[in-house]
Design a protein around this motif. Sequence first.
Motif, PDB file in Angstrom:
ATOM      1  N   ILE A  76       0.868  -1.181   0.000  1.00 58.64           N
ATOM      2  CA  ILE A  76       0.000   0.000   0.000  1.00 58.64           C
ATOM      3  C   ILE A  76       0.903   1.229   0.000  1.00 58.64           C
ATOM      4  CG2 ILE A  76      -1.898   1.212   1.124  1.00 58.64           C
ATOM      5  CD1 ILE A  76      -2.525  -1.410   2.610  1.00 58.64           C
ATOM      6  N   PRO A  77       1.155   1.836  -1.166  1.00 57.77           N
ATOM      7  CA  PRO A  77       2.030   3.016  -1.228  1.00 57.77           C
ATOM      8  C   PRO A  77       1.212   4.311  -1.208  1.00 57.77           C
ATOM      9  CG  PRO A  77       1.706   2.140  -3.426  1.00 57.77           C
ATOM     10  CD  PRO A  77       0.809   1.346  -2.505  1.00 57.77           C
ATOM     11  N   TYR A  78       1.681   5.302  -0.464  1.00 54.11           N
ATOM     12  CA  TYR A  78       0.984   6.578  -0.439  1.00 54.11           C
ATOM     13  C   TYR A  78       1.963   7.698  -0.135  1.00 54.11           C
ATOM     14  CZ  TYR A  78       1.217   6.211   4.660  1.00 54.11           C
ATOM     15  OH  TYR A  78       1.667   6.078   5.958  1.00 54.11           O
ATOM     16  N   VAL A  79       1.604   8.894  -0.581  1.00 49.55           N
ATOM     17  CA  VAL A  79       2.392  10.088  -0.291  1.00 49.55           C
ATOM     18  C   VAL A  79       1.664  10.916   0.757  1.00 49.55           C
ATOM     19  CG1 VAL A  79       3.514  10.221  -2.547  1.00 49.55           C
ATOM     20  CG2 VAL A  79       1.304  11.350  -2.199  1.00 49.55           C
ATOM     21  N   THR A  80       2.440  11.652   1.553  1.00 49.62           N
ATOM     22  CA  THR A  80       1.854  12.533   2.556  1.00 49.62           C
ATOM     23  C   THR A  80       1.830  13.959   2.018  1.00 49.62           C
ATOM     24  OG1 THR A  80       4.010  12.718   3.644  1.00 49.62           O
ATOM     25  CG2 THR A  80       2.507  11.032   4.468  1.00 49.62           C
ATOM     26  N   SER A  81       1.674  14.945   2.900  1.00 46.89           N
ATOM     27  CA  SER A  81       1.363  16.307   2.454  1.00 46.89           C
ATOM     28  C   SER A  81       2.446  16.934   1.579  1.00 46.89           C
ATOM     29  CB  SER A  81       1.093  17.206   3.665  1.00 46.89           C
ATOM     30  OG  SER A  81       2.230  17.277   4.496  1.00 46.89           O
ATOM     31  N   ALA A  82       3.708  16.516   1.728  1.00 48.25           N
ATOM     32  CA  ALA A  82       4.783  17.122   0.934  1.00 48.25           C
ATOM     33  C   ALA A  82       4.509  16.986  -0.560  1.00 48.25           C
ATOM     34  CB  ALA A  82       6.125  16.487   1.284  1.00 48.25           C
ATOM     35  N   VAL A  83       4.026  15.820  -0.976  1.00 49.85           N
ATOM     36  CA  VAL A  83       3.673  15.608  -2.381  1.00 49.85           C
ATOM     37  C   VAL A  83       2.210  15.948  -2.627  1.00 49.85           C
ATOM     38  CG1 VAL A  83       3.466  13.897  -4.231  1.00 49.85           C
ATOM     39  CG2 VAL A  83       5.463  13.868  -2.731  1.00 49.85           C
ATOM     40  N   ARG A  84       1.352  15.583  -1.705  1.00 50.23           N
ATOM     41  CA  ARG A  84      -0.084  15.842  -1.877  1.00 50.23           C
ATOM     42  C   ARG A  84      -0.367  17.305  -2.147  1.00 50.23           C
ATOM     43  NH1 ARG A  84      -2.671  14.926   3.413  1.00 50.23           N
ATOM     44  NH2 ARG A  84      -2.213  17.139   3.752  1.00 50.23           N
ATOM     45  N   ASP A  85       0.344  18.206  -1.447  1.00 48.54           N
ATOM     46  CA  ASP A  85       0.096  19.638  -1.588  1.00 48.54           C
ATOM     47  C   ASP A  85       1.021  20.314  -2.590  1.00 48.54           C
ATOM     48  OD1 ASP A  85      -1.785  19.249   0.392  1.00 48.54           O
ATOM     49  OD2 ASP A  85      -0.478  19.911   2.017  1.00 48.54           O
ATOM     50  N   ALA A  86       1.931  19.565  -3.218  1.00 43.49           N
ATOM     51  CA  ALA A  86       2.855  20.162  -4.185  1.00 43.49           C
ATOM     52  C   ALA A  86       2.102  20.628  -5.428  1.00 43.49           C
ATOM     53  CB  ALA A  86       3.934  19.152  -4.573  1.00 43.49           C
ATOM     54  N   THR A  87       2.524  21.742  -5.997  1.00 42.63           N
ATOM     55  CA  THR A  87       1.857  22.252  -7.191  1.00 42.63           C
ATOM     56  C   THR A  87       2.084  21.344  -8.394  1.00 42.63           C
ATOM     57  OG1 THR A  87       3.762  23.664  -7.622  1.00 42.63           O
ATOM     58  CG2 THR A  87       1.947  24.635  -6.404  1.00 42.63           C
ATOM     59  N   ASN A  88       3.170  20.571  -8.376  1.00 48.97           N
ATOM     60  CA  ASN A  88       3.428  19.620  -9.470  1.00 48.97           C
ATOM     61  C   ASN A  88       3.189  18.175  -9.030  1.00 48.97           C
ATOM     62  OD1 ASN A  88       5.666  19.779  -7.748  1.00 48.97           O
ATOM     63  ND2 ASN A  88       7.142  19.342  -9.373  1.00 48.97           N
ATOM     64  N   ARG A  89       2.177  17.985  -8.174  1.00 46.58           N
ATOM     65  CA  ARG A  89       1.860  16.657  -7.652  1.00 46.58           C
ATOM     66  C   ARG A  89       1.601  15.649  -8.771  1.00 46.58           C
ATOM     67  NH1 ARG A  89      -3.624  16.532  -4.668  1.00 46.58           N
ATOM     68  NH2 ARG A  89      -4.379  16.487  -6.820  1.00 46.58           N
ATOM     69  N   ASP A  90       0.808  16.018  -9.763  1.00 50.23           N
ATOM     70  CA  ASP A  90       0.460  15.069 -10.820  1.00 50.23           C
ATOM     71  C   ASP A  90       1.705  14.641 -11.600  1.00 50.23           C
ATOM     72  OD1 ASP A  90      -2.156  15.271 -10.047  1.00 50.23           O
ATOM     73  OD2 ASP A  90      -2.731  16.687 -11.628  1.00 50.23           O
ATOM     74  N   GLU A  91       2.621  15.570 -11.823  1.00 52.34           N
ATOM     75  CA  GLU A  91       3.876  15.220 -12.491  1.00 52.34           C
ATOM     76  C   GLU A  91       4.656  14.199 -11.668  1.00 52.34           C
ATOM     77  OE1 GLU A  91       8.238  17.213 -13.493  1.00 52.34           O
ATOM     78  OE2 GLU A  91       6.587  18.473 -12.800  1.00 52.34           O
ATOM     79  N   ILE A  92       4.731  14.429 -10.352  1.00 50.35           N
ATOM     80  CA  ILE A  92       5.481  13.525  -9.469  1.00 50.35           C
ATOM     81  C   ILE A  92       4.858  12.137  -9.479  1.00 50.35           C
ATOM     82  CG2 ILE A  92       6.168  13.099  -7.085  1.00 50.35           C
ATOM     83  CD1 ILE A  92       6.129  16.175  -6.704  1.00 50.35           C
ATOM     84  N   LEU A  93       3.543  12.070  -9.346  1.00 51.45           N
ATOM     85  CA  LEU A  93       2.880  10.764  -9.341  1.00 51.45           C
ATOM     86  C   LEU A  93       3.048  10.059 -10.686  1.00 51.45           C
ATOM     87  CD1 LEU A  93      -0.429  11.595  -7.394  1.00 51.45           C
ATOM     88  CD2 LEU A  93       1.688  10.587  -6.519  1.00 51.45           C
ATOM     89  N   GLY A  94       3.060  10.848 -11.788  1.00 50.91           N
ATOM     90  CA  GLY A  94       3.265  10.258 -13.108  1.00 50.91           C
ATOM     91  C   GLY A  94       4.665   9.678 -13.267  1.00 50.91           C
ATOM     92  N   VAL A  95       5.663  10.394 -12.747  1.00 46.87           N
ATOM     93  CA  VAL A  95       7.035   9.890 -12.807  1.00 46.87           C
ATOM     94  C   VAL A  95       7.168   8.619 -11.974  1.00 46.87           C
ATOM     95  CG1 VAL A  95       9.429  10.389 -12.195  1.00 46.87           C
ATOM     96  CG2 VAL A  95       8.037  12.143 -13.291  1.00 46.87           C
ATOM     97  N   LEU A  96       6.581   8.591 -10.789  1.00 43.50           N
ATOM     98  CA  LEU A  96       6.626   7.393  -9.945  1.00 43.50           C
ATOM     99  C   LEU A  96       5.957   6.212 -10.642  1.00 43.50           C
ATOM    100  CD1 LEU A  96       5.831   8.850  -6.401  1.00 43.50           C
ATOM    101  CD2 LEU A  96       7.987   7.838  -7.166  1.00 43.50           C
ATOM    102  N   ARG A  97       4.851   6.474 -11.317  1.00 44.30           N
ATOM    103  CA  ARG A  97       4.155   5.399 -12.040  1.00 44.30           C
ATOM    104  C   ARG A  97       5.026   4.853 -13.166  1.00 44.30           C
ATOM    105  NH1 ARG A  97       0.450   8.291 -14.083  1.00 44.30           N
ATOM    106  NH2 ARG A  97      -0.791   8.345 -12.171  1.00 44.30           N
ATOM    107  N   ALA A  98       5.666   5.765 -13.897  1.00 44.50           N
ATOM    108  CA  ALA A  98       6.487   5.339 -15.035  1.00 44.50           C
ATOM    109  C   ALA A  98       7.740   4.595 -14.590  1.00 44.50           C
ATOM    110  CB  ALA A  98       6.857   6.550 -15.880  1.00 44.50           C
TER     111      ALA A  98
END
Length: 333
Positions: A76-98
């Motif tokens: 069960i992987p999850y990010v906390t507020s540092a990524v959740r509230d980042a303005t480039n959150r979707d980019e970060i999650l996309g890079v992690l997925r790739a």
Amino acid sequence: MRTGVLDIGSNAANLRVVDAGTGAAPVPVFRQKAPTGLADAIGADGTVSASGIRRLVGAVEATVAAARAQRVDELIPYVTSAVRDATNRDEILGVLRARTGLEVGFLSGEEEARLTYFAVHRWYGWSTGPLSLLDIGGGSMEIARGRDEDPTLAVSLPLGAGRLTRSHLPEHPARRRHVKRLRAHVRAVLAPMRRTASPGTVVATSKTFKQLSRFAGRPGTTPGTRLLHRHDLHAWIPRLAAMTPDERAKLPGVRAARARHLLAGAVVAETAMKTFRVDVVEVCPWALREGILLRRLEPLPLPDTLRTMRLDGPPAAGVSDLDDYRRRSRTYR
């Protein structure tokens, strides 16, 4: 079944692996941390830098490799507020997925508060009565209150130790006026909650409170816990302000990666306790990760924003002794 929780936070990607089954207490079998350094990679506009994203990906790759080596069945992987509230959150999650193949979820601040409260309630049991929870993370502070396993109040406030260090404490050692300004800011954010009651036992969780309790606290009434008194914390704040991060890192229980944010965490903790007229908190070893694991074993589903990832490997047997899990938790902590 062997289950892992991967908490991707502002300081580290933290993997916890347990053997668990429905109706059985989860038994800790493995843990690993890999530094992310996100707390120092967030710009004034809330964007995580490219170098910060690279460190984050490397940390997640390392912990996922460890999970596979441990033959984890479900992650069960999850990010906390540092990524959740980042303005480039979707980019970060996309890079992690790739790069890792993970669909990394994130919780709202309220969901974090509810799951952390759920874990704390399970630690203390039904006989404790009303509980109040304080949790200071890198980007936010969670507050929850109630009597049953689902709190009647659960809120998240932008009072994380890393966030406030960036915004209010530019120098270390810290100037007195900067500490005073930070205290006033925390007091103002907490002001709307001043009149809400703080019922029963007041419990604190998170690395911030754990670190503060190691050098400013005392042994708790429950095995594995520690007590933190407000007057002791108040006396430590000017001492922490006069220290450099390297000097703070020499204090018992303080990690170098978190030393810079320790002063802000202490100011938030002491101001919150004063606001709610709390003289002492007990620091509980169970928090959000345990809440997610325990909820996963319940008939009730996890929040929709979290995803469970199947990994290769045979299931492992669990045990049914909650006291044994508490003992093992202290061993692996």
